[in-house]
Write a protein that holds these residues in place. Sequence first.
Motif, PDB file in Angstrom:
ATOM      1  N   LYS A  59      37.311  46.064  28.414  1.00 10.26           N
ATOM      2  CA  LYS A  59      36.582  44.950  29.415  1.00 10.26           C
ATOM      3  C   LYS A  59      35.824  44.695  29.699  1.00 10.26           C
ATOM      4  O   LYS A  59      35.067  43.828  29.966  1.00 10.26           O
ATOM      5  CB  LYS A  59      37.631  44.234  31.144  1.00 10.26           C
ATOM      6  CG  LYS A  59      39.112  44.443  30.706  1.00 10.26           C
ATOM      7  CD  LYS A  59      39.195  43.111  30.323  1.00 10.26           C
ATOM      8  CE  LYS A  59      41.366  42.753  30.149  1.00 10.26           C
ATOM      9  NZ  LYS A  59      41.753  41.576  29.713  1.00 10.26           N
ATOM     10  N   ALA A  77      47.389  54.217  37.099  1.00 15.62           N
ATOM     11  CA  ALA A  77      47.162  53.109  36.848  1.00 15.62           C
ATOM     12  C   ALA A  77      47.022  52.063  38.136  1.00 15.62           C
ATOM     13  O   ALA A  77      46.304  51.676  38.287  1.00 15.62           O
ATOM     14  CB  ALA A  77      47.864  52.525  36.293  1.00 15.62           C
ATOM     15  N   TYR A  80      43.718  53.214  39.522  1.00 13.43           N
ATOM     16  CA  TYR A  80      42.401  53.130  39.156  1.00 13.43           C
ATOM     17  C   TYR A  80      41.948  51.422  39.549  1.00 13.43           C
ATOM     18  O   TYR A  80      41.099  51.112  39.262  1.00 13.43           O
ATOM     19  CB  TYR A  80      42.609  53.552  37.410  1.00 13.43           C
ATOM     20  CG  TYR A  80      41.769  53.242  36.176  1.00 13.43           C
ATOM     21  CD1 TYR A  80      40.444  53.073  36.355  1.00 13.43           C
ATOM     22  CD2 TYR A  80      42.250  51.654  35.092  1.00 13.43           C
ATOM     23  CE1 TYR A  80      39.795  52.995  35.895  1.00 13.43           C
ATOM     24  CE2 TYR A  80      41.610  51.556  34.533  1.00 13.43           C
ATOM     25  CZ  TYR A  80      39.829  52.122  34.370  1.00 13.43           C
ATOM     26  OH  TYR A  80      39.198  51.973  33.746  1.00 13.43           O
ATOM     27  N   PHE A  81      43.045  50.383  39.204  1.00 11.74           N
ATOM     28  CA  PHE A  81      43.154  49.409  39.246  1.00 11.74           C
ATOM     29  C   PHE A  81      43.137  48.683  41.196  1.00 11.74           C
ATOM     30  O   PHE A  81      43.394  47.616  41.043  1.00 11.74           O
ATOM     31  CB  PHE A  81      44.015  48.146  38.163  1.00 11.74           C
ATOM     32  CG  PHE A  81      43.931  48.983  37.423  1.00 11.74           C
ATOM     33  CD1 PHE A  81      42.738  48.578  36.522  1.00 11.74           C
ATOM     34  CD2 PHE A  81      45.433  49.979  36.490  1.00 11.74           C
ATOM     35  CE1 PHE A  81      43.439  48.173  35.106  1.00 11.74           C
ATOM     36  CE2 PHE A  81      44.882  49.504  35.175  1.00 11.74           C
ATOM     37  CZ  PHE A  81      43.496  49.126  33.944  1.00 11.74           C
ATOM     38  N   GLU A 101      53.766  43.320  34.601  1.00  6.88           N
ATOM     39  CA  GLU A 101      52.452  43.338  35.112  1.00  6.88           C
ATOM     40  C   GLU A 101      52.210  45.236  34.992  1.00  6.88           C
ATOM     41  O   GLU A 101      51.149  45.878  34.370  1.00  6.88           O
ATOM     42  CB  GLU A 101      52.040  43.586  36.788  1.00  6.88           C
ATOM     43  CG  GLU A 101      51.106  43.315  36.620  1.00  6.88           C
ATOM     44  CD  GLU A 101      50.734  43.062  37.894  1.00  6.88           C
ATOM     45  OE1 GLU A 101      49.409  42.880  38.876  1.00  6.88           O
ATOM     46  OE2 GLU A 101      51.596  42.823  39.076  1.00  6.88           O
ATOM     47  N   TYR A 102      53.015  46.210  35.514  1.00 10.75           N
ATOM     48  CA  TYR A 102      52.606  47.266  35.217  1.00 10.75           C
ATOM     49  C   TYR A 102      52.521  48.076  33.742  1.00 10.75           C
ATOM     50  O   TYR A 102      51.905  48.489  33.459  1.00 10.75           O
ATOM     51  CB  TYR A 102      53.024  48.275  36.465  1.00 10.75           C
ATOM     52  CG  TYR A 102      53.292  49.732  35.952  1.00 10.75           C
ATOM     53  CD1 TYR A 102      52.580  50.668  36.872  1.00 10.75           C
ATOM     54  CD2 TYR A 102      53.680  50.957  35.382  1.00 10.75           C
ATOM     55  CE1 TYR A 102      52.303  51.623  36.717  1.00 10.75           C
ATOM     56  CE2 TYR A 102      53.204  51.785  35.151  1.00 10.75           C
ATOM     57  CZ  TYR A 102      52.717  52.464  35.578  1.00 10.75           C
ATOM     58  OH  TYR A 102      52.176  53.760  36.193  1.00 10.75           O
ATOM     59  N   GLU A 104      51.258  46.197  31.398  1.00 12.60           N
ATOM     60  CA  GLU A 104      50.631  45.690  30.601  1.00 12.60           C
ATOM     61  C   GLU A 104      48.885  46.370  30.475  1.00 12.60           C
ATOM     62  O   GLU A 104      48.520  47.008  30.290  1.00 12.60           O
ATOM     63  CB  GLU A 104      50.134  44.259  31.029  1.00 12.60           C
ATOM     64  CG  GLU A 104      51.521  43.563  30.474  1.00 12.60           C
ATOM     65  CD  GLU A 104      50.639  42.102  30.681  1.00 12.60           C
ATOM     66  OE1 GLU A 104      50.281  41.919  32.085  1.00 12.60           O
ATOM     67  OE2 GLU A 104      51.766  41.461  29.888  1.00 12.60           O
ATOM     68  N   LEU A 105      49.036  46.766  32.722  1.00 11.87           N
ATOM     69  CA  LEU A 105      48.104  47.090  33.097  1.00 11.87           C
ATOM     70  C   LEU A 105      47.824  49.339  32.608  1.00 11.87           C
ATOM     71  O   LEU A 105      47.261  49.778  32.698  1.00 11.87           O
ATOM     72  CB  LEU A 105      48.127  47.919  34.586  1.00 11.87           C
ATOM     73  CG  LEU A 105      47.498  46.500  35.464  1.00 11.87           C
ATOM     74  CD1 LEU A 105      48.073  46.926  36.666  1.00 11.87           C
ATOM     75  CD2 LEU A 105      46.522  45.819  35.011  1.00 11.87           C
ATOM     76  N   LYS A 106      49.542  49.835  32.294  1.00 11.03           N
ATOM     77  CA  LYS A 106      49.239  50.663  31.316  1.00 11.03           C
ATOM     78  C   LYS A 106      49.166  50.892  30.468  1.00 11.03           C
ATOM     79  O   LYS A 106      47.742  52.201  30.546  1.00 11.03           O
ATOM     80  CB  LYS A 106      50.564  51.371  31.836  1.00 11.03           C
ATOM     81  CG  LYS A 106      51.612  52.584  31.297  1.00 11.03           C
ATOM     82  CD  LYS A 106      50.547  53.936  32.633  1.00 11.03           C
ATOM     83  CE  LYS A 106      51.166  55.297  32.042  1.00 11.03           C
ATOM     84  NZ  LYS A 106      50.756  56.390  32.982  1.00 11.03           N
ATOM     85  N   ARG A 108      45.976  49.481  29.305  1.00 14.37           N
ATOM     86  CA  ARG A 108      44.359  49.243  29.660  1.00 14.37           C
ATOM     87  C   ARG A 108      44.182  50.699  30.123  1.00 14.37           C
ATOM     88  O   ARG A 108      43.083  50.981  29.660  1.00 14.37           O
ATOM     89  CB  ARG A 108      44.624  47.815  30.433  1.00 14.37           C
ATOM     90  CG  ARG A 108      44.631  46.913  30.192  1.00 14.37           C
ATOM     91  CD  ARG A 108      44.395  45.265  30.850  1.00 14.37           C
ATOM     92  NE  ARG A 108      42.894  45.498  31.653  1.00 14.37           N
ATOM     93  CZ  ARG A 108      42.416  45.074  32.838  1.00 14.37           C
ATOM     94  NH1 ARG A 108      43.338  44.353  33.749  1.00 14.37           N
ATOM     95  NH2 ARG A 108      41.544  45.765  33.130  1.00 14.37           N
ATOM     96  N   LEU A 109      44.492  51.236  30.682  1.00 16.57           N
ATOM     97  CA  LEU A 109      44.424  52.229  31.286  1.00 16.57           C
ATOM     98  C   LEU A 109      44.469  53.711  29.826  1.00 16.57           C
ATOM     99  O   LEU A 109      43.785  54.369  30.047  1.00 16.57           O
ATOM    100  CB  LEU A 109      45.854  52.924  32.056  1.00 16.57           C
ATOM    101  CG  LEU A 109      45.123  54.066  32.847  1.00 16.57           C
ATOM    102  CD1 LEU A 109      45.366  53.779  34.323  1.00 16.57           C
ATOM    103  CD2 LEU A 109      45.849  55.641  32.671  1.00 16.57           C
TER     104      LEU A 109
END
Length: 277
Positions: A59, A77, A80-81, A101-102, A104-106, A108-109
């Motif tokens: 991002k 994750a 971190y978020f 949602e998790y 997607e965050l994983k 990104r991580l």
Amino acid sequence: MTKKIIVLVTFIGVALISRNVNSQTLQSTSFNDIIANYNLVEFTNSSSTSFTVNHQTSKGKKSSSQNVFACLLNKDAIGYFGLRKKYDTELKQKIFKETEEYAELKTRLVDDYEKAKSQTFYFMVSCRDHMKGGYSLSDKSFPFEWWANDIAYSNFPGYIVFNGLCLTYPTTLISKTIYRDYGSRGARYIQPFRVPVTDEKFAIAIEEEFDFVTRDRQDNFLLVFVFTVEKTENRKTALFPKDFILGKTKELFFANKKTGQMYSRLHINNNVVQSIK
């Protein structure tokens, strides 16, 4: 008339020698050009026990606290978020990890993790606060000390522990750590280390740059570590366990951040130190 000519020639000769020495001691690459490609790691002040890390993410650029950056390196994750308070039990975390949602965050991580591992960072040590004297002719180096707070220190052989940031450094240049208890002011681990400068032309330029009388009150003269991130390691401190961030030192140099001038750029690989022309 003859005396005047001799004096003039001597003056010109000295001026030429001085200019020649300066041209040999100064690095052609500027400090600002170098750091433009690196990411800054810094403490908010000299007494801080933690630091912030600037790094590239999916991002854009982000400034993370030491704990958040450690979560990234640990591939955590939720930490971190910033979701630790929301998912504050093992059951809540388990259920959340089953959501889209998790997932997607994983993703990104993992992307941010790969970026962090491929980036180069830099950390600046104030010569005003940490250089402990002039050039030593006997071992051709400048003496430094770093004071690590006892709640942010653990023993890492082959590393200098900068209050939770541990950077590799040749063991032959690190002296035995000294422990001192200052009572109500707390305790410190004092870590002496030396910075080699084999060329005396560079050494005299550094001494002339740094004012040992005023101790460079503007704090412009710096010792800069350039490194890559390796991993985290959880260790005990005086009060509680802490995630230490370990980095591998690649380069080391002196610089004046005001003028942009660099001095004595060194490449470090394991225990070998080589000058970069």
